[in-house]
Design a protein around this motif. Structure first.
Motif, PDB file in Angstrom:
ATOM      1  N   THR A  25       0.739  -1.189  -0.134  1.00 27.27           N
ATOM      2  CA  THR A  25       0.000  -0.016   0.075  1.00 27.27           C
ATOM      3  C   THR A  25       1.028   1.376  -0.132  1.00 27.27           C
ATOM      4  O   THR A  25       0.367   2.206  -0.783  1.00 27.27           O
ATOM      5  N   ARG A  26       2.052   1.147   0.668  1.00 24.98           N
ATOM      6  CA  ARG A  26       2.585   2.609   0.797  1.00 24.98           C
ATOM      7  C   ARG A  26       3.496   2.494  -0.579  1.00 24.98           C
ATOM      8  O   ARG A  26       3.820   3.867  -0.799  1.00 24.98           O
ATOM      9  N   ALA A  27       3.950   1.699  -1.198  1.00 27.75           N
ATOM     10  CA  ALA A  27       4.584   1.551  -2.317  1.00 27.75           C
ATOM     11  C   ALA A  27       3.777   2.058  -3.606  1.00 27.75           C
ATOM     12  O   ALA A  27       4.007   3.043  -4.166  1.00 27.75           O
ATOM     13  N   LEU A  28       2.438   1.781  -3.520  1.00 28.35           N
ATOM     14  CA  LEU A  28       1.332   2.258  -4.342  1.00 28.35           C
ATOM     15  C   LEU A  28       1.252   3.738  -4.052  1.00 28.35           C
ATOM     16  O   LEU A  28       1.158   4.543  -5.058  1.00 28.35           O
ATOM     17  N   ALA A  29       0.995   4.201  -2.825  1.00 34.02           N
ATOM     18  CA  ALA A  29       0.932   5.642  -2.645  1.00 34.02           C
ATOM     19  C   ALA A  29       2.130   6.471  -2.833  1.00 34.02           C
ATOM     20  O   ALA A  29       1.892   7.279  -3.674  1.00 34.02           O
ATOM     21  N   THR A  34       4.348  10.206  -6.784  1.00 31.85           N
ATOM     22  CA  THR A  34       5.558  10.448  -7.686  1.00 31.85           C
ATOM     23  C   THR A  34       5.172  10.813  -9.038  1.00 31.85           C
ATOM     24  O   THR A  34       5.454  11.680  -9.786  1.00 31.85           O
ATOM     25  N   GLY A  35       4.028  10.070  -9.698  1.00 33.26           N
ATOM     26  CA  GLY A  35       3.557  10.100 -10.920  1.00 33.26           C
ATOM     27  C   GLY A  35       2.827  11.666 -10.856  1.00 33.26           C
ATOM     28  O   GLY A  35       2.707  12.412 -11.865  1.00 33.26           O
ATOM     29  N   MET A  42       5.748  18.601 -15.285  1.00 36.24           N
ATOM     30  CA  MET A  42       5.721  18.790 -16.850  1.00 36.24           C
ATOM     31  C   MET A  42       4.661  19.960 -17.033  1.00 36.24           C
ATOM     32  O   MET A  42       4.960  20.601 -18.019  1.00 36.24           O
ATOM     33  N   CYS A  43       3.697  19.937 -16.488  1.00 34.89           N
ATOM     34  CA  CYS A  43       2.501  21.185 -16.961  1.00 34.89           C
ATOM     35  C   CYS A  43       3.187  22.508 -16.569  1.00 34.89           C
ATOM     36  O   CYS A  43       2.897  23.392 -17.400  1.00 34.89           O
ATOM     37  N   VAL A  44       4.040  22.666 -15.425  1.00 33.40           N
ATOM     38  CA  VAL A  44       4.405  24.014 -15.247  1.00 33.40           C
ATOM     39  C   VAL A  44       5.472  24.136 -16.039  1.00 33.40           C
ATOM     40  O   VAL A  44       5.506  25.297 -16.756  1.00 33.40           O
ATOM     41  N   GLY A  45       6.271  23.143 -16.790  1.00 31.00           N
ATOM     42  CA  GLY A  45       7.201  23.449 -17.681  1.00 31.00           C
ATOM     43  C   GLY A  45       6.622  23.688 -19.174  1.00 31.00           C
ATOM     44  O   GLY A  45       7.255  24.658 -19.689  1.00 31.00           O
ATOM     45  N   MET A  46       5.638  23.286 -19.227  1.00 27.95           N
ATOM     46  CA  MET A  46       4.909  23.570 -20.683  1.00 27.95           C
ATOM     47  C   MET A  46       4.450  24.950 -20.425  1.00 27.95           C
ATOM     48  O   MET A  46       4.299  25.580 -21.511  1.00 27.95           O
TER      49      MET A  46
END
Length: 112
Positions: A25-29, A34-35, A42-46
């Motif tokens: 569960t921790r790995a999924l979170a 991170t994603g 990426m949005c800020v960079g664009m």
């Protein structure tokens, strides 16, 4: 009403008995966080790239933006008289040079 409460309790018991551990569960979170952070970066960079290009009068693809409507905008349409017949009888290099001169006179020599 009691049957519904028992069914909900049984569903909760099934959920608690699932095979995922706290580590999974921790790995999924962490993966999801991170994603999401990567997408935000990426949005800020664009957005920054868009603002920089816009301030230079260009689109994101690097093309020069056409001027908008306003008092400073003029539409100029020209015609090289007899150019169709000249393209047919003259060598292509001659007409290329003539059109380059035509564009240079109009201030667009670099776009010929």
């Amino acid at each position: 009403a009691e049957a519904a409460a028992e069914a909900a309790g049984a569903a909760g018991a099934d959920f608690k008995g699932s095979s995922s551990s706290a580590g999974e569960t921790r790995a999924l979170a962490v993966g999801l966080a991170t994603g999401a952070a990567a997408i935000c970066i990426m949005c800020v960079g664009m957005f920054v790239a868009w603002k920089v290009q816009r301030s230079h009068g260009k689109t994101l693809a690097g093309r020069v933006k056409a001027p908008g409507l306003g008092a400073d905008t003029t539409l100029l349409i020209t015609d090289v008289e007899g150019s169709t017949a000249l393209w047919e009888v003259l060598e292509p290099g001659v007409m290329d040079a003539a059109m380059a001169l035509h564009h240079a006179v109009l201030g667009g020599g670099d776009r010929a």
